[in-house]
Design an enzyme around this catalytic site. Structure first.
Site, PDB file in Angstrom:
ATOM      1  N   SER A   1      -1.380  -6.544   9.506  1.00  0.00           N
ATOM      2  CA  SER A   1      -0.782  -7.511   8.593  1.00  0.00           C
ATOM      3  C   SER A   1       0.473  -8.114   9.213  1.00  0.00           C
ATOM      4  O   SER A   1       1.310  -7.403   9.771  1.00  0.00           O
ATOM      5  CB  SER A   1      -0.426  -6.822   7.275  1.00  0.00           C
ATOM      6  OG  SER A   1       0.231  -7.701   6.414  1.00  0.00           O
TER       7      SER A   1
ATOM      8  N   ARG B   1       1.748 -12.422  -1.872  1.00  0.00           N
ATOM      9  CA  ARG B   1       0.436 -12.824  -1.365  1.00  0.00           C
ATOM     10  C   ARG B   1      -0.305 -13.711  -2.364  1.00  0.00           C
ATOM     11  O   ARG B   1       0.034 -13.772  -3.552  1.00  0.00           O
ATOM     12  CB  ARG B   1      -0.427 -11.591  -1.081  1.00  0.00           C
ATOM     13  CG  ARG B   1       0.052 -10.759   0.107  1.00  0.00           C
ATOM     14  CD  ARG B   1      -0.823  -9.534   0.283  1.00  0.00           C
ATOM     15  NE  ARG B   1      -0.429  -8.742   1.432  1.00  0.00           N
ATOM     16  CZ  ARG B   1      -0.974  -8.830   2.637  1.00  0.00           C
ATOM     17  NH1 ARG B   1      -1.940  -9.704   2.853  1.00  0.00           N
ATOM     18  NH2 ARG B   1      -0.568  -8.065   3.629  1.00  0.00           N
TER      19      ARG B   1
ATOM     20  N   ARG C   1       0.824  -1.200   0.000  1.00  0.00           N
ATOM     21  CA  ARG C   1       0.000   0.000   0.000  1.00  0.00           C
ATOM     22  C   ARG C   1       0.868   1.263   0.000  1.00  0.00           C
ATOM     23  O   ARG C   1       2.028   1.239   0.404  1.00  0.00           O
ATOM     24  CB  ARG C   1      -0.907   0.022   1.238  1.00  0.00           C
ATOM     25  CG  ARG C   1      -1.983  -1.060   1.253  1.00  0.00           C
ATOM     26  CD  ARG C   1      -2.817  -0.963   2.523  1.00  0.00           C
ATOM     27  NE  ARG C   1      -2.045  -1.299   3.719  1.00  0.00           N
ATOM     28  CZ  ARG C   1      -1.575  -0.434   4.580  1.00  0.00           C
ATOM     29  NH1 ARG C   1      -1.768   0.862   4.400  1.00  0.00           N
ATOM     30  NH2 ARG C   1      -0.896  -0.838   5.653  1.00  0.00           N
TER      31      ARG C   1
ATOM     32  N   HIS D   1     -10.922  -4.487  11.890  1.00  0.00           N
ATOM     33  CA  HIS D   1      -9.810  -5.001  11.093  1.00  0.00           C
ATOM     34  C   HIS D   1      -9.342  -6.279  11.760  1.00  0.00           C
ATOM     35  O   HIS D   1      -8.412  -6.283  12.566  1.00  0.00           O
ATOM     36  CB  HIS D   1      -8.675  -3.974  11.019  1.00  0.00           C
ATOM     37  CG  HIS D   1      -7.549  -4.406  10.128  1.00  0.00           C
ATOM     38  ND1 HIS D   1      -6.234  -4.179  10.416  1.00  0.00           N
ATOM     39  CD2 HIS D   1      -7.564  -5.064   8.943  1.00  0.00           C
ATOM     40  CE1 HIS D   1      -5.467  -4.665   9.458  1.00  0.00           C
ATOM     41  NE2 HIS D   1      -6.255  -5.201   8.549  1.00  0.00           N
TER      42      HIS D   1
ATOM     43  N   ASP E   1      -9.980 -11.020   7.475  1.00  0.00           N
ATOM     44  CA  ASP E   1      -9.452  -9.653   7.544  1.00  0.00           C
ATOM     45  C   ASP E   1     -10.440  -8.574   7.979  1.00  0.00           C
ATOM     46  O   ASP E   1     -10.057  -7.675   8.725  1.00  0.00           O
ATOM     47  CB  ASP E   1      -8.874  -9.269   6.184  1.00  0.00           C
ATOM     48  CG  ASP E   1      -7.961  -8.061   6.258  1.00  0.00           C
ATOM     49  OD1 ASP E   1      -7.238  -7.913   7.256  1.00  0.00           O
ATOM     50  OD2 ASP E   1      -7.955  -7.258   5.316  1.00  0.00           O
TER      51      ASP E   1
ATOM     52  N   LYS F   1      -8.701  -2.186   0.391  1.00  0.00           N
ATOM     53  CA  LYS F   1      -8.647  -1.295   1.543  1.00  0.00           C
ATOM     54  C   LYS F   1      -9.409   0.005   1.307  1.00  0.00           C
ATOM     55  O   LYS F   1      -9.847   0.647   2.267  1.00  0.00           O
ATOM     56  CB  LYS F   1      -7.188  -1.006   1.907  1.00  0.00           C
ATOM     57  CG  LYS F   1      -6.471  -2.219   2.489  1.00  0.00           C
ATOM     58  CD  LYS F   1      -7.218  -2.817   3.683  1.00  0.00           C
ATOM     59  CE  LYS F   1      -6.460  -3.967   4.306  1.00  0.00           C
ATOM     60  NZ  LYS F   1      -7.237  -4.648   5.362  1.00  0.00           N
TER      61      LYS F   1
ATOM     62  N   LYS G   1      -3.520 -12.997  11.687  1.00  0.00           N
ATOM     63  CA  LYS G   1      -4.978 -13.040  11.541  1.00  0.00           C
ATOM     64  C   LYS G   1      -5.421 -14.185  10.629  1.00  0.00           C
ATOM     65  O   LYS G   1      -6.322 -14.954  10.968  1.00  0.00           O
ATOM     66  CB  LYS G   1      -5.511 -11.723  10.965  1.00  0.00           C
ATOM     67  CG  LYS G   1      -5.374 -10.506  11.832  1.00  0.00           C
ATOM     68  CD  LYS G   1      -6.231  -9.367  11.340  1.00  0.00           C
ATOM     69  CE  LYS G   1      -6.113  -9.064   9.873  1.00  0.00           C
ATOM     70  NZ  LYS G   1      -4.771  -8.617   9.471  1.00  0.00           N
ATOM     71  N   THR G   2      -4.790 -14.260   9.459  1.00  0.00           N
ATOM     72  CA  THR G   2      -5.188 -15.283   8.484  1.00  0.00           C
ATOM     73  C   THR G   2      -4.831 -16.675   8.976  1.00  0.00           C
ATOM     74  O   THR G   2      -5.654 -17.602   8.955  1.00  0.00           O
ATOM     75  CB  THR G   2      -4.516 -15.000   7.129  1.00  0.00           C
ATOM     76  OG1 THR G   2      -4.929 -13.718   6.655  1.00  0.00           O
ATOM     77  CG2 THR G   2      -4.900 -16.061   6.109  1.00  0.00           C
TER      78      THR G   2
END
Length: 532
Positions: free
Chosen positions: A239, A324, A60, A219, A258, A200, A243-244
């Site tokens: 990130s 990713r 980003r 988030h 996410d 996003k 989380k994943t």
């Protein structure tokens, strides 16, 4: 020329976007991949995965993200955390981008953001790159084909990587721009091929719109007990904090990895897919996610691969550490079909502590939960943002400051109210370092993290003895089946206890200094919970 399926009274031309070349509306995955291959945007990988690179931008660009300042947004946007653009500059940017688009082909997807129909956002995404359309079909929720005949977009995103902004003319910082005009219900993206900007951008909209409805945007990932959607859990985290990985538990049902909302009816996934980091991904540690990398249509972004065998290299980060894969949620065998669950029984706040101070898990009071939520301590992981080449400690309020357009207390108060109303138990989980700081210690063993989370989620961890942490005042379990007791006391994992104490004092001071900005906006019990 219009191709595909679209509401005939709500085409791009009806929105004032005219004189384009071919416009491909709501193409399905096979057709999108055909177009992407035809245009040389990538290659077909094993199992029909789509292999692509994003060029200069592999993460980003938060410094190039702007919100238009208007009378409507004047008092509702957290301007100290937001780059502002004038309405006049936005109009010039829009006119120049639409002029640039003339004669070019574009791909359109009309999508839902939000599994709960009462709170979803109907959004149109118009992309110059075909593979971005494939990414979007994975990331958001696809309407039924019949629903497209009456689909009316509430917000529109135009993504044009070939367009370069003019900072002086458009009131931005560089040739790259992500500009949101909430009054015009339009987001413009130029000069970046990084697909995550699409995702996003919409997340930011949900974070702005939902609090006015009393819905908490989060988030974080979420799952629930197999066969029991009432027993749900939310995993907050930036990130790289897990989380994943941690929400994709084969013994639980995955809602999403996410972005979620928490309404008076329970929690719901915003998305229809997952966007997982693939660096060091292995079939042993993360078999469900690993399997998606050779499934049809999975977008493989910025990964090195063997040109002859098409084997992916999960350790080669020469393109970026932020490599990713994006895939539809149903590629995970135990994923929820509805994207809906009850109020979270447990809330997990994930942090990647590069200082090696925090324990692998701690139980928080509601006031402590708000304190750590507003603090949002973690480490930026290499590659997630441009210019970040190694892990750096950081505070990102609400575990997602770049995506939170309103002041942090808005989200913090919503979280606290819902915890109080629904009785959620809150935990702080450190997936970072133990036995020393980054560069000296080692990464927290994932098997230990999984064992602790399992005990927290099934309730057995509440039955063990806890000690009070002398630095932060939260409760830390002294034992857990399958976890070495020394790991639960980070001070004991260091070679020198005095070195740990010095590092802990440094981290406590960092927390205190960071939290001063919130003191005028919070209650006394949260202030008291700040440190110890």
């Amino acid at each position: 020329m219009i191709k595909g399926r679209v509401n005939p009274s709500h085409t791009l031309e009806d929105q004032g976007i005219t004189e384009l070349g071919n416009v491909f509306y709501n193409y399905l995955e096979p057709s999108i991949i055909e177009e992407a291959l035809k245009r040389g945007e990538g290659h077909l990988g094993q199992g029909g995965a789509f292999l692509c690179e994003t060029g200069e931008f592999t993460g980003r660009s938060p410094k190039d993200k702007f919100t238009v300042r208007t009378a409507t947004t004047e008092d509702s946007i957290w301007w100290e955390n937001t780059n502002e653009m004038s309405p006049e500059h936005f109009e010039v940017l829009k006119a120049d981008m639409l002029e640039h688009m003339k004669g070019r082909d574009y791909f359109v997807q009309d999508m839902f953001c939000g599994a709960d129909a009462a709170h979803r956002l109907d959004v149109r995404l118009c992309t110059e790159l075909a593979w971005h359309n494939l990414f979007i079909r994975h990331m958001f929720r696809c309407p039924e084909r019949g629903e497209l005949d009456s689909f009316t977009p509430e917000f529109t995103v135009i993504n044009c990587p070939s367009f370069k902004a003019d900072p002086e003319r458009h009131g931005c910082r560089s040739e790259t721009v992500i500009a949101a005009n909430l009054d015009a219900k339009l987001i413009l993206i130029g000069n970046t091929q990084y697909a995550g900007e699409n995702k996003k951008g919409i997340f930011g909209l949900m974070n702005y719109l939902l609090p006015e409805k009393g819905v908490m945007p989060m988030h974080g990932s979420a799952n629930h007990a197999a066969g029991n959607a009432v027993d749900s859990a939310v995993f907050f985290g930036l990130s790289g904090t897990g989380k994943t990985t941690l929400s994709a538990d084969p013994d639980r049902t995955l809602l999403g990895d996410d972005e979620h909302g928490w309404s008076d009816r329970g929690i719901f996934n915003f998305e229809g897919g997952c966007y997982a980091k693939t660096i060091s991904l292995s079939p042993e540690a993360e078999p469900e996610i690993y399997a998606t990398t050779s499934m049809f249509g999975t977008v493989i972004e910025n990964m090195v691969y063997d040109e002859e065998t098409l084997d992916l290299d999960f350790e080669d980060d020469s393109l970026t550490a932020n490599m990713r894969c994006a895939y539809p949620l149903d590629y995970i065998p135990n994923a929820s079909k509805s994207g809906l669950a009850g109020h979270p029984k447990n809330i997990i706040m994930l942090t990647c502590d590069a200082f090696g101070v925090l324990p692998p898990i701690a139980r928080l009071t509601p006031a402590q939960a708000m304190y750590h939520f507003l603090s949002g301590f973690t480490a930026k992981v290499a590659g997630t943002e441009r210019g970040v080449t190694e892990s750096q400690p950081t505070f990102s309020t609400c575990f997602g400051a770049p995506f939170m357009p309103r002041r942090p207390e808005v989200y913090g108060n919503l979280l606290r109210e819902k915890i109080a109303q629904y009785g959620s138990t809150c935990w702080l989980v450190n997936t970072g370092w133990t036995g020393g700081a980054y560069g000296t210690g080692s990464r927290m063993p994932i098997k230990a993290t999984r064992a602790l989370l399992t005990a927290a989620l099934d309730g057995s961890l509440n039955n063990v003895e806890f000690r009070k942490d002398p630095n932060f005042g939260f409760e830390v379990p002294t034992e857990c089946n399958g976890v070495a007791s020394i790991l639960l006391d980070p001070r004991r994992t260091w070679d020198e206890a005095t070195a740990y104490d010095a590092q802990a004092a440094k981290l406590v001071e960092m927390f205190s200094d960071n939290f001063e900005q919130y003191l005028p906006y919070i209650d006394e019990d949260v202030k008291a919970a700040a440190i110890g």
